[in-house]
Design a protein around this motif. Sequence first.
Motif, PDB file in Angstrom:
ATOM      1  N   UNK A 153      17.112 -45.773  42.760  1.00  0.00           N
ATOM      2  CA  UNK A 153      15.790 -46.871  41.994  1.00  0.00           C
ATOM      3  C   UNK A 153      15.278 -46.889  41.022  1.00  0.00           C
ATOM      4  N   UNK A 154      15.098 -45.329  41.521  1.00  0.00           N
ATOM      5  CA  UNK A 154      13.861 -43.747  40.330  1.00  0.00           C
ATOM      6  C   UNK A 154      14.869 -43.709  39.364  1.00  0.00           C
ATOM      7  N   UNK A 155      16.873 -43.448  39.888  1.00  0.00           N
ATOM      8  CA  UNK A 155      17.331 -43.068  38.965  1.00  0.00           C
ATOM      9  C   UNK A 155      17.576 -44.345  37.583  1.00  0.00           C
ATOM     10  N   UNK A 156      17.266 -44.814  38.312  1.00  0.00           N
ATOM     11  CA  UNK A 156      17.269 -46.125  37.109  1.00  0.00           C
ATOM     12  C   UNK A 156      16.315 -46.513  36.228  1.00  0.00           C
ATOM     13  N   UNK A 157      15.159 -46.522  36.592  1.00  0.00           N
ATOM     14  CA  UNK A 157      14.104 -46.138  36.242  1.00  0.00           C
ATOM     15  C   UNK A 157      14.239 -45.305  35.054  1.00  0.00           C
ATOM     16  N   UNK A 158      14.505 -43.699  35.386  1.00  0.00           N
ATOM     17  CA  UNK A 158      14.321 -42.906  34.353  1.00  0.00           C
ATOM     18  C   UNK A 158      15.658 -43.332  33.121  1.00  0.00           C
ATOM     19  N   UNK A 159      17.281 -43.911  33.310  1.00  0.00           N
ATOM     20  CA  UNK A 159      17.412 -44.125  32.351  1.00  0.00           C
ATOM     21  C   UNK A 159      16.384 -45.289  32.180  1.00  0.00           C
ATOM     22  N   UNK A 160      16.477 -45.787  31.842  1.00  0.00           N
ATOM     23  CA  UNK A 160      15.529 -47.258  31.608  1.00  0.00           C
ATOM     24  C   UNK A 160      14.602 -46.908  30.203  1.00  0.00           C
ATOM     25  N   UNK A 161      13.699 -45.744  31.189  1.00  0.00           N
ATOM     26  CA  UNK A 161      12.957 -44.939  30.120  1.00  0.00           C
ATOM     27  C   UNK A 161      12.887 -44.199  29.258  1.00  0.00           C
ATOM     28  N   UNK A 162      14.497 -43.049  29.969  1.00  0.00           N
ATOM     29  CA  UNK A 162      15.040 -42.337  28.414  1.00  0.00           C
ATOM     30  C   UNK A 162      15.855 -43.458  27.406  1.00  0.00           C
ATOM     31  N   UNK A 163      16.217 -44.095  28.181  1.00  0.00           N
ATOM     32  CA  UNK A 163      17.029 -45.199  26.749  1.00  0.00           C
ATOM     33  C   UNK A 163      16.074 -46.355  25.845  1.00  0.00           C
ATOM     34  N   UNK A 164      14.841 -46.459  26.310  1.00  0.00           N
ATOM     35  CA  UNK A 164      14.176 -46.665  25.602  1.00  0.00           C
ATOM     36  C   UNK A 164      13.067 -45.915  24.498  1.00  0.00           C
ATOM     37  N   UNK A 165      13.012 -44.903  25.238  1.00  0.00           N
ATOM     38  CA  UNK A 165      12.635 -43.867  24.240  1.00  0.00           C
ATOM     39  C   UNK A 165      13.263 -43.595  23.658  1.00  0.00           C
ATOM     40  N   UNK A 166      14.845 -43.419  23.650  1.00  0.00           N
ATOM     41  CA  UNK A 166      15.392 -43.179  22.812  1.00  0.00           C
ATOM     42  C   UNK A 166      15.722 -43.884  21.129  1.00  0.00           C
ATOM     43  N   UNK A 167      15.764 -45.137  22.040  1.00  0.00           N
ATOM     44  CA  UNK A 167      15.132 -46.651  21.106  1.00  0.00           C
ATOM     45  C   UNK A 167      14.478 -46.313  19.672  1.00  0.00           C
ATOM     46  N   UNK A 168      13.098 -45.917  20.581  1.00  0.00           N
ATOM     47  CA  UNK A 168      12.137 -45.823  19.491  1.00  0.00           C
ATOM     48  C   UNK A 168      11.772 -44.718  18.796  1.00  0.00           C
ATOM     49  N   UNK A 169      12.707 -43.587  19.211  1.00  0.00           N
ATOM     50  CA  UNK A 169      12.477 -42.631  18.433  1.00  0.00           C
ATOM     51  C   UNK A 169      13.809 -42.839  17.139  1.00  0.00           C
ATOM     52  N   UNK A 170      15.477 -43.368  17.332  1.00  0.00           N
ATOM     53  CA  UNK A 170      16.219 -43.873  16.471  1.00  0.00           C
ATOM     54  C   UNK A 170      15.432 -44.663  15.557  1.00  0.00           C
ATOM     55  N   UNK A 171      14.385 -45.921  15.932  1.00  0.00           N
ATOM     56  CA  UNK A 171      13.895 -46.982  15.210  1.00  0.00           C
ATOM     57  C   UNK A 171      12.608 -45.930  13.935  1.00  0.00           C
ATOM     58  N   UNK A 172      12.757 -44.779  14.506  1.00  0.00           N
ATOM     59  CA  UNK A 172      11.607 -44.145  14.147  1.00  0.00           C
ATOM     60  C   UNK A 172      12.653 -43.151  12.327  1.00  0.00           C
ATOM     61  N   UNK A 173      13.460 -42.770  13.660  1.00  0.00           N
ATOM     62  CA  UNK A 173      14.427 -42.239  12.625  1.00  0.00           C
ATOM     63  C   UNK A 173      15.308 -42.973  11.868  1.00  0.00           C
ATOM     64  N   UNK A 174      15.404 -44.113  11.695  1.00  0.00           N
ATOM     65  CA  UNK A 174      15.957 -45.125  10.765  1.00  0.00           C
ATOM     66  C   UNK A 174      15.242 -45.545  10.098  1.00  0.00           C
ATOM     67  N   UNK A 175      13.786 -45.820  10.200  1.00  0.00           N
ATOM     68  CA  UNK A 175      12.608 -45.845   8.638  1.00  0.00           C
ATOM     69  C   UNK A 175      12.604 -44.835   8.177  1.00  0.00           C
ATOM     70  N   UNK A 176      12.243 -43.387   8.388  1.00  0.00           N
ATOM     71  CA  UNK A 176      11.973 -42.388   8.013  1.00  0.00           C
ATOM     72  C   UNK A 176      13.340 -42.298   6.984  1.00  0.00           C
ATOM     73  N   UNK A 177      14.830 -42.344   7.650  1.00  0.00           N
ATOM     74  CA  UNK A 177      16.247 -42.105   5.884  1.00  0.00           C
ATOM     75  C   UNK A 177      15.653 -43.466   5.658  1.00  0.00           C
ATOM     76  N   UNK A 178      15.357 -44.244   6.048  1.00  0.00           N
ATOM     77  CA  UNK A 178      15.442 -45.798   4.792  1.00  0.00           C
ATOM     78  C   UNK A 178      14.843 -45.024   3.557  1.00  0.00           C
ATOM     79  N   UNK A 179      13.149 -44.641   4.218  1.00  0.00           N
ATOM     80  CA  UNK A 179      11.845 -44.045   3.093  1.00  0.00           C
ATOM     81  C   UNK A 179      12.504 -43.009   2.015  1.00  0.00           C
ATOM     82  N   UNK A 180      13.349 -42.180   3.118  1.00  0.00           N
ATOM     83  CA  UNK A 180      13.945 -41.264   2.270  1.00  0.00           C
ATOM     84  C   UNK A 180      15.358 -41.531   1.078  1.00  0.00           C
ATOM     85  N   UNK A 181      15.719 -42.378   1.755  1.00  0.00           N
ATOM     86  CA  UNK A 181      16.782 -42.980   1.038  1.00  0.00           C
ATOM     87  C   UNK A 181      16.269 -43.405  -0.290  1.00  0.00           C
ATOM     88  N   UNK A 182      15.266 -44.125  -0.510  1.00  0.00           N
ATOM     89  CA  UNK A 182      14.612 -45.251  -1.311  1.00  0.00           C
ATOM     90  C   UNK A 182      14.034 -43.944  -2.524  1.00  0.00           C
TER      91      UNK A 182
END
Length: 532
Positions: free
Chosen positions: A420-449
């Motif tokens: 259970x703890x392992x699944x929670x850790x994986x979910x938290x890590x996945x959420x963090x990765x999604x947030x990082x991805x969104x931030x990177x995508x926003x930064x990349x889009x701003x730099x592209x513009x």
Amino acid sequence: MNIQHSTCNIQHFVFLGALLFALSAAANDLSVDRHSLRVNESVTITVSLEDAFATVDDIDVPVRNLTISSTPSVSSEFSWINGSVVRRKVFRFVARAVAPGPARVGPVVIVLPDGERETFAAVVLQVLPDRAAGSNEPSTVLRELLATGRDPFFVVAEADKSEVYVGEQVVVTWWLYNAATVHDWQIGSVPKLAEFWVEEVDVRSSQATQTFVGEYVMQRMPIRRVALFPLRSGTLPIGSMEVEAAVMRRSSGGPFGLFEGNVVDVSFSSAPLSVNVRPLPATAAGAVVGDLALNCTKPRQKNGGPVLLDVSLSGRGNLRSAAAPRFQNALQADVQLVDRGTSIDRSVPIPAMTRRWQYLLFPARSGSLMIPTLTLQSFLPSMATTRVLRCEASTLNVSAAERVASRGATSSPLRSSSRVWRVAEIAAAALALVLVFLLIARFVERRRRESRRIRQIVADRSPAQIREAVHERLGQRGIDVTKLMRESSDRGDAYRALRSLLDALEGDRMTADERELRRRVRELLDSLQSAA
């Protein structure tokens, strides 16, 4: 009694006539406050207009051997004379002398919408040579200023070299000397330096220090420092820098003299410099110019991936267009070169530049890999010799990247709570990765513009068109280009560096690819973003 009354009437009429004559003489007039001045001194040009001519909003005053330094001050007044309203407007211009010799103000022609015309005859002035502005020796400048009753406030230029080779670094510093009571000062104008590649050096954190100029104690402070790299041979000029200040002049030497006086505007320009630039010898064709050092890390391979080799070139030289070092012999591997960019230490008086590359080597087979010597040809100006910089050969046991296989791993059974703890850790890590991805995508889009906007500014445009596009972009942000040129800030440094490059390109003194222009424009826009 009648005689006295007649005398009073005569005096009254004489005074009234003199007043009317003075008023008529003051109407529609062009005048200057002095007819003789020194180089860099200022003259006030006054244009007085009356009645219908007082309705004009702007006038053009042509000058010769003078430079009008700013927009005019305008004052308007209304008077009631003999039952009629008299309207008067006065324009005051401040102009500075350019060079010794005759100077002229006017003629000035004003034409009203109804066709009425007023013409003012030209006023001739004489500009005297200023020995103080003809030297960059502080003691000479101070002695001349004191001898002519002027304030001990001046700027001098200092170059660390007077004779260099094409591409060799020369550092120029403008020093401000002051022993007056200065309320405020600013840089009035800076030289263009179109014959050089310019790198600004940061002096904003510098503090004024006390120094003796002869027997006089003065404050000394650097106000601008640049690293210059000549783009061609010959005698290249370095123009004057002007400083302007509001100086308190004491009106008396009594016990209250410290608190009495007038604030006057003064200016001073440093004497111009010149650098004798020698052409490179034929043996130095294609070589990097400067006192440079080549450094390489130890080759390394991790997990069967490519072999990594980090290389840096550093020293006193313009490395922005330096070619990457080459292997002396054939290499039994595919090579991919990654440009890690160029940096310059702008916080030291003698700046050094560093350029970095990373070599990715993909071995053809496993075993011992011989990495040949890396070489780069350079020209050392201090000894006028061409030399070869080296990173010595090395040998490394490697694995071919295509033969590396992923290894499976077995895991022991976990208890329910641990799972259970392992699944929670994986979910938290996945959420963090999604947030990082969104931030990177926003930064990349701003730099592209931003990249698209930069391409629109630079692509298929002449240097003059790029300058106009940049000025339009600055105007949209409400930034005064004239003030930015003199501003001591990151964005001021970035703008001056871009202008120097555009001036050099416009004068056919050098060539630069579109990538370098984009980089300079991006540095300016990034500095504007950080300032906001």
